[in-house]
Design a protein around this motif. Structure first.
Motif, PDB file in Angstrom:
ATOM      1  N   TYR A 122       0.837  -1.208   0.000  1.00 47.40           N
ATOM      2  CA  TYR A 122       0.000   0.000   0.000  1.00 47.40           C
ATOM      3  C   TYR A 122       0.876   1.263   0.000  1.00 47.40           C
ATOM      4  CZ  TYR A 122      -4.648  -2.036   0.468  1.00 47.40           C
ATOM      5  OH  TYR A 122      -5.830  -2.686   0.215  1.00 47.40           O
ATOM      6  N   TYR A 144      -1.071   8.357   0.966  1.00 51.84           N
ATOM      7  CA  TYR A 144      -2.117   7.595   1.645  1.00 51.84           C
ATOM      8  C   TYR A 144      -3.501   7.836   1.051  1.00 51.84           C
ATOM      9  CZ  TYR A 144      -1.999  12.043   4.240  1.00 51.84           C
ATOM     10  OH  TYR A 144      -1.946  13.368   4.590  1.00 51.84           O
ATOM     11  N   ALA A 148      -5.719   4.725   0.004  1.00 49.27           N
ATOM     12  CA  ALA A 148      -7.098   4.537   0.463  1.00 49.27           C
ATOM     13  C   ALA A 148      -8.023   4.162  -0.695  1.00 49.27           C
ATOM     14  CB  ALA A 148      -7.593   5.809   1.148  1.00 49.27           C
ATOM     15  N   LEU A 151      -7.434   0.643  -1.495  1.00 47.47           N
ATOM     16  CA  LEU A 151      -7.985  -0.205  -0.447  1.00 47.47           C
ATOM     17  C   LEU A 151      -9.475  -0.450  -0.681  1.00 47.47           C
ATOM     18  CD1 LEU A 151      -7.058  -0.076   3.264  1.00 47.47           C
ATOM     19  CD2 LEU A 151      -9.465  -0.189   2.648  1.00 47.47           C
ATOM     20  N   THR A 355      -9.686  -5.893   5.557  1.00 49.69           N
ATOM     21  CA  THR A 355      -9.714  -4.507   5.075  1.00 49.69           C
ATOM     22  C   THR A 355      -9.470  -3.535   6.222  1.00 49.69           C
ATOM     23  OG1 THR A 355     -11.239  -5.059   3.270  1.00 49.69           O
ATOM     24  CG2 THR A 355     -11.134  -2.756   3.954  1.00 49.69           C
ATOM     25  N   ALA A 359      -6.408  -0.925   6.676  1.00 51.16           N
ATOM     26  CA  ALA A 359      -6.686   0.501   6.871  1.00 51.16           C
ATOM     27  C   ALA A 359      -5.965   1.030   8.108  1.00 51.16           C
ATOM     28  CB  ALA A 359      -8.191   0.721   6.997  1.00 51.16           C
ATOM     29  N   VAL A 363      -3.412   4.167   8.016  1.00 52.70           N
ATOM     30  CA  VAL A 363      -3.663   5.344   8.859  1.00 52.70           C
ATOM     31  C   VAL A 363      -2.516   5.573   9.834  1.00 52.70           C
ATOM     32  CG1 VAL A 363      -5.152   6.291  10.659  1.00 52.70           C
ATOM     33  CG2 VAL A 363      -6.170   5.217   8.643  1.00 52.70           C
TER      34      VAL A 363
END
Length: 481
Positions: A122, A144, A148, A151, A355, A359, A363
């Motif tokens: 990611y 990010y 996201a 994701l 997921t 995340a 974050v």
């Protein structure tokens, strides 16, 4: 009320959960595995690092060695597949061979290792998309934000039936392998910079520089190949499909990496390749494409690098969701994690859990101000490298112990010699990886110690679950499929 044996072996009522279903053949599963290996990402990112920090022009030989070791491992792994129900892959095999405590320890180690590698990707994909956009005059956006978006896409596909992911991965894989093969053929047609390299064919050259580092970088390209067994419940004919997919994936990955890295060296010459890989590792594949194919190929490589990373994310998500589903089915995690969707026959709750964990990593990395490549990618990939090699080493030992105890298969090559040689090879790679972990995480001994503690803690946490939940993952049957 009827009962059935779950992926982890515990019997539970038929209406307590839905099973995973599908008709995946060897080709579809191979796509999953090779997509997780992210061929273009390896050629673009890992190969230059292996050349620069490893053993220079002889680096392609590292893929040959790793392929041989993993094929030896696969002999016992696939022989055991016939006798192990369910899709838990490494942890299920360790449980049947070394016991429930070691099995759940391996399960939690796998969760940490594959969650870490997904977090690494990611970070990389967020930076890669931003670089592509800014290179064409677009605005700079924090990595990010792009992560996201990816994701959400991964979560959507992971929630649905596995065959949808298989089709998506198949298209992306053909594209990324296709561009690398075009570059390979162009280099081959031109004869390289100074003729085709012979450095990898001379055994003495392999030991120049840091061959241990070379092997570590090479082995990283195979992470995820256990997905052949993870998708067992969704395979058309597990007893045949899983072995065929495992051998096919390892051979395809090994040949592709060895061939492509050899031609990458040839494209710049033995000495020139080391210089280029040291000075500009991230631009080596793009510059090779421009030099031998044309400017358009360089742009295409940048785009397909992003799709390669997305394919890896989707594949790792699917693997992790099935790990969580299997642990939920066996009672090691909440039972809801073991349920599957009534219409999609997918591990939808496990997919949501995965997921959320991804995340959290994104974050936390964003709030910590971590660089997406030099920190997020490097640190999380370091965790995964050690964890996955440790898992394979444990599985090799489990195969030998299982067949020696049960005598379900008395073929000496399949149950002792090949697994034993694989165990020696993997144990050696594990020692090399552990010794060089500081290098993998930017030279920090402190960070290397923290990672080692996390990996050990994950294994011990799984073993503790086995103590606190005596019925979790207690297999009741190891009959032949």
């Amino acid at each position: 009320m009827t009962t059935k044996t779950s992926a982890g072996g515990i019997a539970e009522s038929a209406d307590a959960r839905h099973t995973l279903t599908g008709r995946l053949g060897p080709t579809a599963i191979v796509f999953m595995v090779v997509a997780a290996a992210a061929p273009l990402t390896v050629i673009a990112g890992t190969v230059p690092l292996g050349i620069a920090a490893g053993n220079g022009a002889a680096y392609p030989a590292s893929y040959v060695i790793c392929t041989v070791v993993l094929l030896l491992f696969a002999v016992g792994f696939t022989a055991m597949t016939r006798h192990i129900p369910g899709g838990g892959a490494f942890y299920t095999y360790v449980a049947h061979g070394l016991g429930r405590h070691a099995g759940l320890g391996a399960a939690f180690l796998a969760l940490l290792s594959y969650t870490a590698v997904q977090g690494a990707v990611y970070g990389y994909i967020g930076a890669a998309i931003n670089d592509l956009v800014t290179a064409h005059g677009g605005p700079a956006v924090p990595w990010y934000v792009y992560a996201a978006v990816m994701l959400v896409l991964v979560a959507t596909l992971g929630y649905r039936h596995i065959e949808l992911s298989g089709r998506v991965l198949g298209v992306l894989l053909v594209c990324e392998v296709g561009i690398v093969m075009v570059i390979n053929l162009s280099v081959l047609a031109h004869g390289g910079e100074d003729g085709l390299s012979t450095a990898a064919l001379q055994p003495a050259n392999f030991f120049h520089g840091a061959p241990g580092i070379a092997l570590i970088f090479a082995l990283a390209g195979y992470i995820g190949f256990e997905a052949t067994a993870v998708f067992r419940d969704e395979a058309r004919d597990p007893a045949r499909t899983i072995p065929r997919a495992t051998y096919s994936a390892l051979i395809l990955i090994g040949v592709f990496y060895a061939l492509s890295s050899w031609l990458m060296v040839s494209a710049w010459g033995d000495a020139g390749a080391v210089v280029k890989a040291t000075e500009d590792p991230e631009g080596m594949i793009t510059d090779t494409a421009v030099r031998y194919v044309g400017a358009a190929a360089g742009d295409l490589v940048q785009i397909l690098l992003i799709t390669s990373l997305f394919a890896a994310l989707l594949s790792f998500h699917n693997v992790l969701a099935r790990y969580i589903h299997s642990l939920g089915s066996s009672g090691a995690l909440p039972a809801s994690c073991g349920r599957s969707h009534a219409r999609h026959s997918s591990p939808h709750i496990a997919s949501v859990v995965q997921t959320v964990s991804a995340a959290v990593l994104v974050v936390a990395s964003a709030l910590g101000g971590l660089d997406p490549v030099t920190q997020v990618f490097a640190w999380f990939a370091g965790i995964s490298s050690v964890g996955v090699v440790a898992l394979m080493t444990l599985t090799s030992a489990a195969v030998i112990v299982y067949f020696r105890r049960t005598r379900k298969d008395v073929r000496i090559w399949h149950t002792a010699i090949a697994p034993g040689l694989g165990l020696l090879g993997l144990a050696s790679l594990l020692v090399l990886t552990a010794m060089n972990l500081p290098l993998l995480v930017g030279g920090s001994d402190t960070l290397a110690i923290i990672i080692a503690v996390l990996l050990v803690a994950a294994f011990l946490a799984g073993a503790m679950v086995a103590v606190l939940r005596p019925h979790a993952a207690r297999h009741t049957s190891t009959s032949d499929v």
